[in-house]
Design a protein around this motif. Sequence first.
Motif, short mmCIF file in Angstrom:
data_model
loop_
_atom_site.label_atom_id
_atom_site.label_comp_id
_atom_site.label_asym_id
_atom_site.label_seq_id
_atom_site.Cartn_x
_atom_site.Cartn_y
_atom_site.Cartn_z
N GLU A 71 16.20 -13.42 4.18
CA GLU A 71 16.77 -12.26 4.87
C GLU A 71 16.33 -12.21 6.33
OE1 GLU A 71 18.83 -9.35 3.77
OE2 GLU A 71 19.43 -11.12 2.66
N TYR A 72 15.07 -12.56 6.58
CA TYR A 72 14.57 -12.59 7.95
C TYR A 72 15.33 -13.66 8.74
CZ TYR A 72 11.53 -13.01 11.99
OH TYR A 72 11.05 -13.05 13.28
N GLU A 101 25.27 -6.25 13.68
CA GLU A 101 24.40 -6.09 12.51
C GLU A 101 25.24 -5.85 11.27
OE1 GLU A 101 20.19 -4.31 12.42
OE2 GLU A 101 21.27 -3.18 13.94
N GLU A 161 25.08 -0.74 7.16
CA GLU A 161 23.79 -0.10 6.89
C GLU A 161 23.25 -0.33 5.48
OE1 GLU A 161 21.86 4.36 7.07
OE2 GLU A 161 23.73 3.97 8.13
N THR A 183 18.10 -4.98 5.17
CA THR A 183 16.77 -4.92 4.58
C THR A 183 15.74 -4.90 5.71
OG1 THR A 183 16.54 -7.32 4.52
CG2 THR A 183 17.55 -6.28 2.58
N GLU A 184 14.51 -4.60 5.36
CA GLU A 184 13.44 -4.59 6.36
C GLU A 184 13.30 -5.98 7.01
OE1 GLU A 184 8.64 -3.70 6.69
OE2 GLU A 184 9.64 -3.46 4.76
N ALA A 185 13.37 -7.02 6.19
CA ALA A 185 13.24 -8.39 6.71
C ALA A 185 14.41 -8.73 7.63
CB ALA A 185 13.17 -9.39 5.56
N TYR A 186 15.62 -8.37 7.23
CA TYR A 186 16.80 -8.65 8.06
C TYR A 186 16.69 -7.93 9.41
CZ TYR A 186 21.61 -8.82 9.70
OH TYR A 186 22.73 -9.03 10.47
N GLU A 187 16.29 -6.66 9.36
CA GLU A 187 16.19 -5.87 10.58
C GLU A 187 15.14 -6.45 11.54
OE1 GLU A 187 16.87 -1.21 11.21
OE2 GLU A 187 15.20 -1.70 9.88
N ALA A 188 14.00 -6.86 10.99
CA ALA A 188 12.95 -7.47 11.82
C ALA A 188 13.44 -8.79 12.40
CB ALA A 188 11.69 -7.69 10.98
N LYS A 219 4.46 -13.26 9.35
CA LYS A 219 4.57 -12.00 8.61
C LYS A 219 5.65 -12.08 7.53
CE LYS A 219 3.32 -9.24 12.62
NZ LYS A 219 3.82 -8.28 13.62
N TRP A 220 6.57 -13.03 7.66
CA TRP A 220 7.73 -13.07 6.76
C TRP A 220 7.77 -14.31 5.88
CZ3 TRP A 220 9.81 -8.62 6.09
CH2 TRP A 220 9.66 -7.66 7.10
#
Length: 65
Positions: free
Chosen positions: A20-21, A34, A37, A41-46, A61-62
């Motif tokens: 996802e990251y 993007e 909504e 995911t948190e990973a995608y957003e980061a 971190k990922w």
Amino acid sequence: MNQFYYDAVTKMESMGVDDEYILGWQAGFLHHPEREEQRITEAYEAGYADGGEKNLDNLDKWVKS
């Protein structure tokens, strides 16, 4: 294709960074819109934020455990 982009994605894959990251990083780097909504995911957003900045500083971190 941009050599930096290719090398970055290859590095992330070899490190075992969360998929996802990586997807987010690629989208941000390429200035794609993007995801909708409910699919973010948190990973995608980061990843999206880091890709937009062409930043590789947060990969550790990922990494999936």
